[in-house]
Write a protein that holds these residues in place. Structure first.
Motif, PDB file in Angstrom:
ATOM      1  N   UNK A  34       0.826  -1.200   0.000  1.00  0.00           N
ATOM      2  CA  UNK A  34       0.000   0.000   0.000  1.00  0.00           C
ATOM      3  C   UNK A  34       0.865   1.257   0.000  1.00  0.00           C
ATOM      4  N   UNK A  35       2.016   1.202   0.663  1.00  0.00           N
ATOM      5  CA  UNK A  35       2.910   2.360   0.664  1.00  0.00           C
ATOM      6  C   UNK A  35       3.371   2.685  -0.756  1.00  0.00           C
ATOM      7  N   UNK A  36       3.636   1.673  -1.575  1.00  0.00           N
ATOM      8  CA  UNK A  36       4.005   1.934  -2.964  1.00  0.00           C
ATOM      9  C   UNK A  36       2.869   2.618  -3.713  1.00  0.00           C
ATOM     10  N   UNK A  37       1.646   2.194  -3.453  1.00  0.00           N
ATOM     11  CA  UNK A  37       0.490   2.817  -4.103  1.00  0.00           C
ATOM     12  C   UNK A  37       0.397   4.290  -3.706  1.00  0.00           C
ATOM     13  N   UNK A  78       4.061  11.099  -5.700  1.00  0.00           N
ATOM     14  CA  UNK A  78       5.166  11.502  -6.569  1.00  0.00           C
ATOM     15  C   UNK A  78       4.650  11.859  -7.956  1.00  0.00           C
ATOM     16  N   UNK A  79       3.719  11.061  -8.468  1.00  0.00           N
ATOM     17  CA  UNK A  79       3.139  11.369  -9.772  1.00  0.00           C
ATOM     18  C   UNK A  79       2.408  12.703  -9.765  1.00  0.00           C
ATOM     19  N   UNK A  80       1.676  12.972  -8.679  1.00  0.00           N
ATOM     20  CA  UNK A  80       0.967  14.237  -8.575  1.00  0.00           C
ATOM     21  C   UNK A  80       1.904  15.427  -8.542  1.00  0.00           C
ATOM     22  N   UNK A  81       3.006  15.295  -7.795  1.00  0.00           N
ATOM     23  CA  UNK A  81       3.986  16.381  -7.720  1.00  0.00           C
ATOM     24  C   UNK A  81       4.606  16.645  -9.091  1.00  0.00           C
ATOM     25  N   UNK A  82       4.932  15.568  -9.819  1.00  0.00           N
ATOM     26  CA  UNK A  82       5.505  15.737 -11.154  1.00  0.00           C
ATOM     27  C   UNK A  82       4.506  16.395 -12.104  1.00  0.00           C
ATOM     28  N   UNK A  83       3.223  16.038 -11.973  1.00  0.00           N
ATOM     29  CA  UNK A  83       2.200  16.643 -12.823  1.00  0.00           C
ATOM     30  C   UNK A  83       2.077  18.139 -12.533  1.00  0.00           C
ATOM     31  N   UNK A  84       2.130  18.506 -11.252  1.00  0.00           N
ATOM     32  CA  UNK A  84       2.097  19.928 -10.883  1.00  0.00           C
ATOM     33  C   UNK A  84       3.299  20.655 -11.485  1.00  0.00           C
ATOM     34  N   UNK A  85       4.469  20.013 -11.428  1.00  0.00           N
ATOM     35  CA  UNK A  85       5.668  20.626 -11.994  1.00  0.00           C
ATOM     36  C   UNK A  85       5.491  20.886 -13.489  1.00  0.00           C
ATOM     37  N   UNK A 145      13.213   8.433  -6.699  1.00  0.00           N
ATOM     38  CA  UNK A 145      13.633   7.568  -7.811  1.00  0.00           C
ATOM     39  C   UNK A 145      13.546   6.107  -7.387  1.00  0.00           C
ATOM     40  N   UNK A 146      14.015   5.820  -6.182  1.00  0.00           N
ATOM     41  CA  UNK A 146      13.961   4.442  -5.673  1.00  0.00           C
ATOM     42  C   UNK A 146      12.526   3.942  -5.577  1.00  0.00           C
ATOM     43  N   UNK A 147      11.631   4.770  -5.044  1.00  0.00           N
ATOM     44  CA  UNK A 147      10.243   4.347  -4.857  1.00  0.00           C
ATOM     45  C   UNK A 147       9.528   4.147  -6.189  1.00  0.00           C
ATOM     46  N   UNK A 148       9.768   5.046  -7.142  1.00  0.00           N
ATOM     47  CA  UNK A 148       9.143   4.882  -8.466  1.00  0.00           C
ATOM     48  C   UNK A 148       9.684   3.626  -9.134  1.00  0.00           C
ATOM     49  N   UNK A 149      10.973   3.345  -8.952  1.00  0.00           N
ATOM     50  CA  UNK A 149      11.533   2.116  -9.506  1.00  0.00           C
ATOM     51  C   UNK A 149      10.889   0.875  -8.923  1.00  0.00           C
ATOM     52  N   UNK A 150      10.620   0.884  -7.626  1.00  0.00           N
ATOM     53  CA  UNK A 150       9.925  -0.245  -7.003  1.00  0.00           C
ATOM     54  C   UNK A 150       8.529  -0.409  -7.587  1.00  0.00           C
ATOM     55  N   UNK A 151       7.833   0.713  -7.778  1.00  0.00           N
ATOM     56  CA  UNK A 151       6.464   0.641  -8.296  1.00  0.00           C
ATOM     57  C   UNK A 151       6.429   0.154  -9.736  1.00  0.00           C
ATOM     58  N   UNK A 152       7.287   0.706 -10.599  1.00  0.00           N
ATOM     59  CA  UNK A 152       7.272   0.304 -12.007  1.00  0.00           C
ATOM     60  C   UNK A 152       7.793  -1.110 -12.200  1.00  0.00           C
ATOM     61  N   UNK A 153       8.472  -1.638 -11.189  1.00  0.00           N
ATOM     62  CA  UNK A 153       8.885  -3.031 -11.245  1.00  0.00           C
ATOM     63  C   UNK A 153       7.770  -4.001 -10.917  1.00  0.00           C
ATOM     64  N   UNK A 154       6.670  -3.488 -10.359  1.00  0.00           N
ATOM     65  CA  UNK A 154       5.549  -4.337  -9.965  1.00  0.00           C
ATOM     66  C   UNK A 154       4.430  -4.377 -11.003  1.00  0.00           C
ATOM     67  N   UNK A 155       4.342  -3.338 -11.834  1.00  0.00           N
ATOM     68  CA  UNK A 155       3.255  -3.255 -12.820  1.00  0.00           C
ATOM     69  C   UNK A 155       3.679  -2.316 -13.942  1.00  0.00           C
ATOM     70  N   UNK A 156       2.995  -2.419 -15.085  1.00  0.00           N
ATOM     71  CA  UNK A 156       3.254  -1.502 -16.188  1.00  0.00           C
ATOM     72  C   UNK A 156       2.601  -0.164 -15.876  1.00  0.00           C
ATOM     73  N   UNK A 175       7.532   7.822 -17.166  1.00  0.00           N
ATOM     74  CA  UNK A 175       7.894   9.167 -17.607  1.00  0.00           C
ATOM     75  C   UNK A 175       8.310  10.029 -16.420  1.00  0.00           C
ATOM     76  N   UNK A 176       7.590   9.899 -15.319  1.00  0.00           N
ATOM     77  CA  UNK A 176       7.945  10.626 -14.100  1.00  0.00           C
ATOM     78  C   UNK A 176       9.348  10.230 -13.648  1.00  0.00           C
ATOM     79  N   UNK A 177       9.658   8.948 -13.772  1.00  0.00           N
ATOM     80  CA  UNK A 177      10.980   8.475 -13.381  1.00  0.00           C
ATOM     81  C   UNK A 177      12.073   9.187 -14.165  1.00  0.00           C
ATOM     82  N   UNK A 178      11.829   9.435 -15.452  1.00  0.00           N
ATOM     83  CA  UNK A 178      12.807  10.160 -16.254  1.00  0.00           C
ATOM     84  C   UNK A 178      13.058  11.561 -15.712  1.00  0.00           C
ATOM     85  N   UNK A 179      11.983  12.240 -15.318  1.00  0.00           N
ATOM     86  CA  UNK A 179      12.120  13.561 -14.694  1.00  0.00           C
ATOM     87  C   UNK A 179      12.974  13.475 -13.434  1.00  0.00           C
TER      88      UNK A 179
END
Length: 272
Positions: A162-165, A171-178, A223-234, A240-244
């Motif tokens: 749930x923490x990954x969710x 993190x995605x929301x912050x990147x979208x605001x940026x 970066x670490x947390x997004x990597x964990x999340x994208x490793x669990x699902x597409x 794209x956020x990870x690239x930022x």
């Protein structure tokens, strides 16, 4: 009062350990950089020379570390020293796969609980974190409540999942605001006016976090947390956020700073 060993005194661990001291728990602390333990020792904690020494006489062991590699290293050190009856509470953000791995390694009679937290350094200092507790947390729920409200999430590993969710959304929301602010910049809009308009919409929480001060969640940890999340699902958006974030974390002036600095970096990028 249970004897507690707290391993990991970073931006989150140190104020969390202080909550336990304030509650009167006998506390032994360990950190890879030993100097970080000194303020807690001055406040009444005992410093251990090694992770194994820290946990040897503990009733409850809490680990709050930077990521999977750090947790594996500490787990290797403490597992032989864990006595039957001990509760080990793993509070780092490491994902459910590592929690399962740890569950297979703990000695018989040791109860492992995964209990990552929601909130940043300000809430850690105030004892207002949200605790996501997976596994058999009944024996330590009163200890976890020292950090803030506890939500029982289900089986072992469900707290980490749930923490990954939650972090993915934040993190995605912050990147979208940026990116929205980058568009506002490109259109020549007044920054304060654009920020106020965004803060009045459905992204209000993400706007507040994107421009927060006096809190800390490093770009490297994001970066670490997004990597964990994208490793669990597409998750194409999060890729794209990870690239930022990776671009921001490549800047030595940004890498360990709060993700609000990454927002500034994203707005300034000319290739994004």
């Amino acid at each position: 009062m249970e004897k507690i060993a707290f391993l990991g005194l970073g931006h989150m661990g140190e104020p969390m350990a202080r909550q336990l001291l304030a509650a009167g728990h006998p506390l032994t602390v360990w950190n890879r950089t030993a100097a970080k333990a000194e303020p807690l020792v001055a406040a009444g904690a005992e410093a251990a020379a090694s992770p194994a020494d820290a946990v040897r006489d503990a009733d409850v062991v809490i680990t709050m570390l930077a990521g999977p590699d750090a947790v594996r290293d500490v787990a290797e050190a403490i597992t032989p020293a864990l006595r039957p009856g001990i509760h080990w509470v793993e509070m780092s953000t490491v994902g459910p796969d590592l929690v399962k791995e740890l569950g297979e390694r703990v000695p018989a009679g040791v109860t492992l609980v995964d209990a990552p937290v929601m909130g940043s350094t300000d809430k850690a200092a105030a004892g207002r974190l949200g605790i996501l507790a997976g596994g058999d947390a009944a024996g330590v729920e009163h200890v976890l409540a020292r950090f803030g409200p506890v939500t029982r999430t289900g089986a072992l590993g469900s707290g980490a999942a749930l923490k990954l969710v939650v972090n993915t959304a934040v993190i995605g929301g912050v990147a979208l605001v940026a990116e929205a602010m980058k568009l506002a910049d490109a259109l020549g809009l007044d920054e304060a006016t654009a920020k106020t308009a965004l803060a009045g919409g459905p992204l209000a929480g993400a706007v507040a976090r994107a421009f927060a001060a006096d809190v800390h969640f490093g770009s490297d940890l994001a970066v670490k947390d997004v990597g964990l999340a994208t490793g669990m699902a597409q998750l194409p958006v999060m890729e794209a956020v990870s690239g930022h974030l990776e671009a921001a974390a490549a800047d030595p002036d940004v890498v360990h700073e709060d993700i609000s600095r990454a927002v500034t970096h994203i707005r300034a990028r000319r290739d994004a």
